[in-house]
Design a protein around this motif. Sequence first.
Motif, short mmCIF file in Angstrom:
data_model
loop_
_atom_site.label_atom_id
_atom_site.label_comp_id
_atom_site.label_asym_id
_atom_site.label_seq_id
_atom_site.Cartn_x
_atom_site.Cartn_y
_atom_site.Cartn_z
N ARG A 80 1.10 -1.30 -0.05
CA ARG A 80 0.27 -0.06 -0.11
C ARG A 80 1.40 1.34 0.08
O ARG A 80 0.48 2.05 0.11
CB ARG A 80 -0.94 -0.34 1.01
CG ARG A 80 -1.82 -0.76 1.48
CD ARG A 80 -2.65 -0.90 2.38
NE ARG A 80 -3.87 -2.33 2.37
CZ ARG A 80 -4.99 -1.97 2.77
NH1 ARG A 80 -4.90 -1.25 3.84
NH2 ARG A 80 -6.03 -3.00 3.08
N LEU A 81 2.07 1.26 0.45
CA LEU A 81 3.04 2.49 0.23
C LEU A 81 3.37 2.65 -1.05
O LEU A 81 4.06 3.89 -0.71
CB LEU A 81 4.54 2.01 1.04
CG LEU A 81 4.00 1.17 2.65
CD1 LEU A 81 4.99 0.99 3.26
CD2 LEU A 81 3.21 2.87 3.71
N TYR A 82 2.81 1.82 -2.65
CA TYR A 82 3.53 2.35 -3.82
C TYR A 82 2.37 2.50 -3.88
O TYR A 82 1.82 2.94 -3.17
CB TYR A 82 2.62 1.43 -4.78
CG TYR A 82 4.21 0.19 -4.36
CD1 TYR A 82 6.02 0.28 -5.03
CD2 TYR A 82 3.73 -1.29 -4.01
CE1 TYR A 82 6.59 -0.29 -4.99
CE2 TYR A 82 4.69 -2.03 -3.83
CZ TYR A 82 6.37 -1.76 -4.59
OH TYR A 82 7.75 -2.94 -4.86
N PRO A 83 2.93 4.22 -4.57
CA PRO A 83 1.85 5.28 -5.47
C PRO A 83 1.02 4.61 -5.99
O PRO A 83 0.55 3.44 -6.28
CB PRO A 83 2.94 6.15 -6.41
CG PRO A 83 4.21 5.72 -6.33
CD PRO A 83 4.21 3.85 -5.81
N ALA A 84 -0.42 5.46 -5.59
CA ALA A 84 -1.52 4.91 -6.14
C ALA A 84 -1.53 4.30 -7.76
O ALA A 84 -2.37 3.55 -8.26
CB ALA A 84 -2.34 6.33 -6.10
N THR A 85 -0.65 5.57 -8.31
CA THR A 85 -0.92 4.80 -9.85
C THR A 85 -0.15 3.37 -9.82
O THR A 85 -1.02 2.62 -10.90
CB THR A 85 -0.05 6.01 -10.76
OG1 THR A 85 1.24 6.18 -9.73
CG2 THR A 85 -0.95 7.06 -11.20
N TRP A 86 1.16 3.14 -9.15
CA TRP A 86 1.55 1.41 -9.10
C TRP A 86 0.41 0.85 -8.72
O TRP A 86 0.15 -0.63 -8.76
CB TRP A 86 2.75 1.81 -8.16
CG TRP A 86 3.65 0.11 -8.45
CD1 TRP A 86 4.24 0.27 -9.46
CD2 TRP A 86 3.35 -0.97 -7.58
NE1 TRP A 86 5.06 -1.14 -9.25
CE2 TRP A 86 4.39 -1.88 -8.11
CE3 TRP A 86 2.04 -1.21 -7.60
CZ2 TRP A 86 4.42 -2.66 -7.25
CZ3 TRP A 86 2.56 -2.55 -6.38
CH2 TRP A 86 3.52 -3.53 -7.57
N ARG A 87 -0.31 0.91 -7.85
CA ARG A 87 -1.53 0.21 -6.96
C ARG A 87 -2.27 0.03 -8.46
O ARG A 87 -2.76 -1.34 -8.16
CB ARG A 87 -1.55 0.63 -6.18
CG ARG A 87 -0.65 0.93 -4.65
CD ARG A 87 -1.32 0.88 -3.03
NE ARG A 87 -2.27 1.65 -3.22
CZ ARG A 87 -1.46 2.81 -3.00
NH1 ARG A 87 -0.52 3.28 -2.41
NH2 ARG A 87 -3.62 3.64 -2.63
N HIS A 88 -2.53 1.18 -8.62
CA HIS A 88 -3.79 0.78 -10.12
C HIS A 88 -3.06 -0.01 -10.85
O HIS A 88 -3.92 -0.85 -11.71
CB HIS A 88 -4.46 2.16 -10.48
CG HIS A 88 -5.25 2.63 -11.07
ND1 HIS A 88 -5.69 2.62 -12.49
CD2 HIS A 88 -6.33 2.14 -10.86
CE1 HIS A 88 -6.44 2.32 -13.46
NE2 HIS A 88 -7.41 2.43 -12.19
N ARG A 89 -1.79 0.09 -11.37
CA ARG A 89 -1.48 -0.72 -12.33
C ARG A 89 -1.35 -1.86 -11.75
O ARG A 89 -1.48 -3.30 -12.46
CB ARG A 89 -0.21 -0.35 -13.07
CG ARG A 89 0.39 -0.51 -13.82
CD ARG A 89 -0.54 -1.42 -15.03
NE ARG A 89 0.65 -2.20 -16.06
CZ ARG A 89 0.72 -3.42 -15.77
NH1 ARG A 89 -0.97 -3.69 -15.26
NH2 ARG A 89 1.06 -3.97 -17.07
N TYR A 90 -1.05 -2.19 -10.67
CA TYR A 90 -0.20 -3.85 -10.74
C TYR A 90 -0.56 -4.63 -9.45
O TYR A 90 -0.07 -5.80 -9.57
CB TYR A 90 1.35 -3.90 -10.56
CG TYR A 90 2.28 -3.29 -11.43
CD1 TYR A 90 2.70 -3.73 -13.06
CD2 TYR A 90 3.13 -1.94 -11.60
CE1 TYR A 90 2.59 -3.40 -13.83
CE2 TYR A 90 3.77 -0.97 -12.61
CZ TYR A 90 3.75 -2.32 -13.92
OH TYR A 90 4.17 -1.66 -14.82
#
Lengths: 95, 271
Positions: free
Chosen positions: B10-20
């Motif tokens: 969850r510490l990844y950026p939101a864009t990263w979480r949305h993509r991966y």
Amino acid sequence: MQDPTILILASLADGDKHGYAIMEDIQVFAGIRLGPGTLYGAICRLEGQGWIRAVKSESRRQPYRITAEGSQHLKEQLALLGQVVRTGNRRTREA
Amino acid sequence: MRTLIRWAARLYPATWRHRYGAEFDALLDDISPSLGDLCDVLGDVLRVRATTSIDACLVLAPVSPMTLRLPVVVSLTAHGLMLTLVLLAVWGHVTTMPLHVVAPPPPPAPDPPPQVTDARVFPNALTLYSSLPLSMPAQGDALRLYVSNGVGINFLSLPDIGATYRQGNAEWRVWPGQALESFIVRRVLPEYPRETNIRGAASVFVEYLITRDGSVKVLRTSGPAPFTGAAQSAVQSWVYRPLEYESRPCEVISRLEVRFDSEFARSATSH
């Protein structure tokens, strides 16, 4: 050979694979287990470079495919690596 | 560990979480994550956060400048929280839910039967009443209680004095017989077996148990056959007052030697 991007490209060279399949394949052919962070960090970079692309899938497990540019990059890197190996072997025999 | 890694992701950026995010979750379901994987993910989170070109690789979900600033604040807080969680996990204050039902441990193997008789006891027996004359004594009451014509009883010193042996629910404490003299209610001296042709001195060693009700049970004997029967039948008819240890009824093991001497037995007969 610790560069995860080359390992992932080499894994995708013989067909599409999702993250877990890539991880298992690399463990088999290179004896290296990539952690999930390392794996997706490399996938993110490879995708950004245009060397791999996601393949349309209905599953949660997203498969990836190597692109023509990625294949070319892999060949160049392997050729360089082969040169290093040959030189190293020759010098080891001479020593 | 899987839960901790999901928290770390969850510490990844939101864009990263949305993509991966979805496929990363699927990967976590496929593997058996370890502490090393958690460190690996945290390391990649830091790398992504520190890399300004992160958005360049997120080709499917470009972000706005506003969403770039907010994650920095959130991530600083979250990193502190994650560090605390990791430290707590290392110290054992946080445990993950067990993934598999673990079978209860097998019951402990029962204790082997106790080796009651110490091999050193009988050969190294010391006499409490030394130089037993084995004839009717005139030395005093204490000696007369244990000496008859041709027969005498020695209490043995016990190398394992105070030891406790357990057999099933029974608990036996080793204690020297002379210390229990005052508890004896009834004592019977062995009779010299007249039918035997054995001449000279012989010793029989007896290990006996004083039960909770004060009766005596002979556990084992050692010595020439005609004499062991005489010693066993006599000692087995002894009676003690019930014994207690730390205000609880107890059973006590003790050992003694019965000495037989044909010479004194004959002289007593001849008198």
